[in-house]
Design an enzyme around this catalytic site. Structure first.
Site, short mmCIF file in Angstrom:
data_model
loop_
_atom_site.label_atom_id
_atom_site.label_comp_id
_atom_site.label_asym_id
_atom_site.label_seq_id
_atom_site.Cartn_x
_atom_site.Cartn_y
_atom_site.Cartn_z
N LYS A 216 0.83 -1.20 0.00
CA LYS A 216 0.00 0.00 0.00
C LYS A 216 0.87 1.25 0.00
CE LYS A 216 -1.80 2.78 2.78
NZ LYS A 216 -1.65 4.03 2.00
N GLY A 268 6.88 4.68 8.25
CA GLY A 268 6.05 5.88 8.38
C GLY A 268 6.21 6.50 9.74
N THR A 270 5.87 7.42 13.74
CA THR A 270 5.93 6.65 14.98
C THR A 270 4.52 6.43 15.52
OG1 THR A 270 8.15 7.45 15.45
CG2 THR A 270 6.87 6.66 17.33
N GLU A 271 3.66 7.45 15.37
CA GLU A 271 2.30 7.35 15.88
C GLU A 271 1.55 6.18 15.22
OE1 GLU A 271 0.14 10.86 14.93
OE2 GLU A 271 -1.74 9.99 15.67
N GLU A 290 9.73 0.75 10.63
CA GLU A 290 10.79 1.73 10.39
C GLU A 290 10.15 3.09 10.51
OE1 GLU A 290 12.72 4.37 9.18
OE2 GLU A 290 12.85 3.63 7.13
N CYS A 324 13.64 10.11 7.06
CA CYS A 324 13.54 9.65 8.45
C CYS A 324 14.89 9.70 9.15
CB CYS A 324 12.96 8.24 8.49
SG CYS A 324 13.75 7.12 7.34
N GLU A 421 10.34 15.32 15.42
CA GLU A 421 10.70 15.17 14.01
C GLU A 421 9.93 16.21 13.20
OE1 GLU A 421 9.32 11.60 11.82
OE2 GLU A 421 11.39 11.45 11.11
P1 NAI Z 1 1.79 8.23 8.18
O1 NAI Z 1 2.51 7.35 9.13
O2 NAI Z 1 0.36 8.56 8.48
O3 NAI Z 1 1.78 7.57 6.72
C1 NAI Z 1 2.64 6.53 6.30
C2 NAI Z 1 1.83 5.43 5.60
O4 NAI Z 1 0.96 4.80 6.55
C3 NAI Z 1 0.90 5.92 4.49
O5 NAI Z 1 0.88 4.95 3.47
C4 NAI Z 1 -0.45 6.01 5.17
O6 NAI Z 1 -1.53 5.90 4.28
C5 NAI Z 1 -0.38 4.80 6.07
N1 NAI Z 1 -1.26 4.86 7.23
C6 NAI Z 1 -1.77 5.95 7.88
N2 NAI Z 1 -2.52 5.57 8.93
C7 NAI Z 1 -2.50 4.22 8.96
C8 NAI Z 1 -3.07 3.24 9.84
N3 NAI Z 1 -3.83 3.58 10.89
N4 NAI Z 1 -2.82 1.93 9.60
C9 NAI Z 1 -2.05 1.56 8.57
N5 NAI Z 1 -1.49 2.44 7.71
C10 NAI Z 1 -1.70 3.75 7.90
O7 NAI Z 1 2.62 9.54 8.02
P2 NAI Z 1 2.13 10.99 7.50
O8 NAI Z 1 0.83 11.35 8.18
O9 NAI Z 1 2.16 11.00 6.04
O10 NAI Z 1 3.28 11.94 8.05
C11 NAI Z 1 3.23 12.43 9.37
C12 NAI Z 1 4.61 12.49 9.96
O11 NAI Z 1 5.15 11.20 10.07
C13 NAI Z 1 5.63 13.25 9.14
O12 NAI Z 1 5.56 14.61 9.38
C14 NAI Z 1 6.91 12.63 9.60
O13 NAI Z 1 7.34 13.25 10.79
C15 NAI Z 1 6.54 11.21 9.88
N6 NAI Z 1 6.89 10.32 8.76
C16 NAI Z 1 7.99 9.55 8.86
C17 NAI Z 1 8.37 8.75 7.81
C18 NAI Z 1 9.57 7.92 7.89
O14 NAI Z 1 10.11 7.53 6.86
N7 NAI Z 1 10.04 7.56 9.04
C19 NAI Z 1 7.62 8.72 6.56
C20 NAI Z 1 6.44 9.52 6.56
C21 NAI Z 1 6.12 10.30 7.62
#
Ligand code: NAI
Ligand code: MG
Length: 510
Positions: A216, A268, A270-271, A290, A324, A421
Site C-alpha cells: 500500500k 512511516g 511513529t504514531e 521503520e 527519516c 521530528e
Molecule cells: P503516516 O505514518 O500517516 O503515513 C505513512 C503510511 O501509513 C501511508 O501509506 C499512510 O496511508 C499509512 N497509514 C496511515 N494511517 C495508517 C493506519 N492507521 N494503519 C495503517 N497504515 C496507515 O505519516 P504521515 O501522516 O504521512 O506523516 C506524518 C509524519 O510522520 C511526518 O511529518 C513525519 O514526521 C513522519 N513520517 C515519517 C516517515 C519515515 O520515513 N520515518 C515517513 C512519513 C512520515
C-alpha cells in the site's frame, strides 16, 4: 539562495525571513563580480503518459475499487491534479490478500529459487530501461528534484532488485539454517518521501525469500508504485505475487488487520507504527517498523569544514528534509561553531529552490499541504521558544507547497525543534565542548535511527560509534544508502532491519 524557475512561471513574491528576495532573471552584482542567472533546464514531461484514472493492481490486473471510490493525487509543486486513483476498501483488501495467498501456495512458494531470481533481475532491468519515466513521474507526484529521483531514487530502487535477485538462490547459505522458509503473505505499507525506493525496499527482499506481497503506497504518492505494478506485468511476474492497493490510512489499517496477512512491514510515522503494533499484538503476525528519527550530525573541531558543510547540507536539505534519517540536529563543537555556521549560511545561499523538473533545482516542493503546515507550526515554535531563525534570501513560487531552507541557532535541548521530528528543510544547531557531551546530547532523544560523525580521527569515530544509540552511523559522510547495508533503528524509530543479510531475516522462517 537563488530562485529557481517557478514550475508555473507564476510570479511568486513571498519572501523568506532573513532578507529581501533577490531579483530573479536578471544579472546581479556580487562581491565576486557578475553572477549569471541559470537558464531553465527542465527535464521533459513527455516521457510520462498519465492516465486520467488508475485502478488497483490485484492478481496481475488493474481494476477499479469494488466500491468505486477514487481520490486525486496532485503535483505538490503546482497543486495541479495529476490523476484520479482508486481507493481500496475492505473488499479489495480481501481480494488482494486472497490473490497473494493463492500465488504463494501455488506458484511463488514452490518455485525454484533460481527461477524467482530471474523475475527480480527482469524487474531491475526494466526499471533501468524506464528510469527516465520513473524519475519524471516521481518528481511530478512527490515534488522532489529530478536530480535526486534520477540519481538516487530510481538507481537505488533498481539496485535493490538486483541485489536481492542475487540472494534468492543462496538463502540456504545466508546463516539462517539449512532450509529457511518464506513467511507467506506480506502486507507492506510505505510513506510518501521515497515512494518508489520504499516499494523496492519492501518488495525485493520479500519476493527473493519466496513471499508474496500486498503493497500500500502513500495516498499523496501512488503513481510510481502503480508504474512498478506495470513493470511487474511487463516482466511476466505471475499474477498475485505482487498486488498494489492504493488508498489512505483506512486502507492501510484494513490490510494490517486482515487475518490472511502473515507479516506486516511498515515505514512511516511513529504514531501510526504504535497503532499497528497494537493491532498486530497477539495475532502471531510478524512485524517490522521503520519509523521516525531526530538524528544528530556531530561535527568536531578537527573536521574538514568544507566537507562537513556539504555533509550537513546533504544531511538535512536532501529531499527537502523529508527523510527519516535526516541529520536534523547539528551538534557542532563550540570552538568552531561560528565558522561552521557562517560557511553553512554561505553555502545555503547558493542552493536553488523551484521547479522539481529543472535539472538545476536543489530544493523541491514540500509533499503536501498538511506536511507544510506541520513544518510551519514547528518552525514557529522554535522562534516562540527563543531560538534564532535564519533562511537565505529566497523567492518561493506563488503556487504549490514550499518552505525555504531554515537554520535555527541558539537551540536548547528542551526546544520542540530539538526533540520532535520536523520532516522538513529545518536544521537545529546545538553546540558541545567535549566528546562526552556530544554523546550525551546526541542520545538525548526518544528516537534511535541514525547519526553522523565528522572528524579527522578514526579512533574518535570508533569511540563515538560505540556510544551513539542509533541503528546507522555515518562517518564523514551522510545519507549514504546501499542495498547490502542493513538499515533500521530502535526505541521510537522502530525495530527490524531492511537491506543486507539482516533484512532477509524479516521475510524468512528460519
Ligand atoms: P503516516 O505514518 O500517516 O503515513 C505513512 C503510511 O501509513 C501511508 O501509506 C499512510 O496511508 C499509512 N497509514 C496511515 N494511517 C495508517 C493506519 N492507521 N494503519 C495503517 N497504515 C496507515 O505519516 P504521515 O501522516 O504521512 O506523516 C506524518 C509524519 O510522520 C511526518 O511529518 C513525519 O514526521 C513522519 N513520517 C515519517 C516517515 C519515515 O520515513 N520515518 C515517513 C512519513 C512520515
Ligand atoms: Mg502527489
Amino acid at each position: 539562495m537563488q530562485a529557481g524557475k517557478d514550475a508555473q512561471g507564476a510570479d511568486g513574491n513571498q519572501t523568506a525571513p532573513g532578507g529581501p528576495a533577490r531579483p530573479s532573471g536578471a544579472l546581479a552584482e556580487t562581491a565576486g563580480g557578475i553572477d549569471w542567472e541559470y537558464a531553465p533546464a527542465p527535464e521533459s514531461r513527455d516521457v510520462v503518459t498519465l492516465a486520467p484514472e488508475y485502478g488497483l493492481f490485484i492478481n496481475g490486473e488493474f481494476a477499479p475499487a469494488a466500491g468505486g471510490a477514487l481520490f486525486a493525487t496532485v503535483n505538490p509543486a503546482t497543486e495541479e491534479p495529476l490523476a484520479q486513483v482508486a481507493e481500496a476498501g475492505a473488499e479489495d483488501v480481501d481480494r488482494a490478500v486472497a490473490a497473494a495467498r493463492a500465488a504463494y501456495e501455488r506458484v511463488w512458494g514452490p518455485m525454484a529459487p533460481a527461477e524467482r531470481a530471474k523475475y527480480l533481475y527482469r524487474i531491475a532491468r526494466v526499471l533501468q530501461e524506464r528510469s527516465r519515466e520513473f524519475a519524471v513521474l516521481e518528481s511530478l507526484d512527490n515534488g522532489k528534484p529530478i536530480k535526486e529521483t534520477r540519481d538516487v531514487d530510481v538507481p537505488l530502487a533498481a539496485a535493490h532488485f538486483f541485489y536481492h535477485a542475487g540472494w534468492a538462490d543462496k538463502l540456504e547459505y545466508a546463516g539462517f539454517g539449512p532450509s529457511p522458509r518464506p513467511v507467506g503473505v506480506a502486507g507492506q505499507i510505505i510513506p510518501w518521501n521515497f515512494p518508489l525506493l520504499m516499494a523496492a525496499w519492501k518488495l525485493a527482499p520479500a519476493l527473493a525469500a519466496g513471499n508474496t506481497c500486498v503493497l500500500k503506497p502513500a495516498e499523496t504518492t501512488p503513481l510510481t508504485a502503480l508504474l512498478l505494478a506495470q513493470v511487474c506485468q511487463e516482466a511476466g511476474l505471475p499474477p498475485g505475487v505482487v498486488n498494489v492497493l492504493t488508498g489512505a490510512g483506512e486502507t492501510g489499517a484494513a490490510l494490517v488487520a486482515h487475518p490472511g496477512v502473515d507479516k506486516v512491514a511498515f515505514t512511516g510515522s511513529t504514531e501510526v507504527g504504535k497503532q499497528i503494533q497494537r493491532t498486530v499484538a497477539g495475532t502471531g503476525k510478524r512485524l517490522t517498523l521503520e519509523l521516525g528519527g531526530k538524528a544528530a550530525n556531530v561535527v568536531f573541531d578537527d573536521a574538514p569544514v568544507e566537507a562537513a558543510v556539504e555533509g550537513i547540507v546533504n544531511g538535512i536539505f536532501f529531499n527537502q528534509g523529508h527523510v527519516c534519517c535526516a541529520g536534523s540536529r547539528l551538534l557542532v563543537q563550540e570552538s568552531v561553531a561560528d565558522a561552521v555556521v557562517d560557511r553553512l549560511r554561505e553555502r545555503l545561499g547558493t542552493l536553488r529552490l523551484g521547479d522539481p523538473l529543472d535539472k538545476n533545482t536543489d530544493i523541491g516542493a514540500i509533499n503536501s499541504r498538511p506536511q507544510l503546515d506541520k513544518i510551519s507550526e514547528l518552525a514557529a515554535s522554535g522562534e516562540a521558544e527563543g531560538a534564532e531563525r535564519w533562511s537565505p534570501p529566497c523567492q518561493l513560487p506563488g503556487r504549490g507547497y514550499w518552505f525555504p531552507p531554515t537554520v535555527f541557532t541558539g537551540v536548547a535541548q528542551s526546544h520542540r525543534i530539538a526533540r520532535e521530528e520536523i520532516f522538513g528543510p529545518v536544521l537545529s544547531v546545538l553546540t558541545f565542548r567535549t566528546p562526552q557531551e556530544a554523546v550525551t546530547k546526541a542520545n538525548n532523544t526518544p528516537y534511535g535511527l541514525s547519526a553522523g560523525v565528522w572528524t579527522d580521527k578514526g579512533s574518535r569515530i570508533l569511540w563515538l560509534a560505540q556510544r551513539l544509540r542509533a541503528g546507522v552511523i555515518w562517518a564523514n559522510t551522510y545519507n549514504r544508502f546501499d542495498p547490502a547495508s542493513p538499515f533500521g533503528g530502535y526505541r521510537e524509530s522502530g525495530f527490524g532491519r531492511e537491506g543486507g543479510r539482516h533484512g532477509l531475516a524479516a521475510y524468512l522462517d528460519a
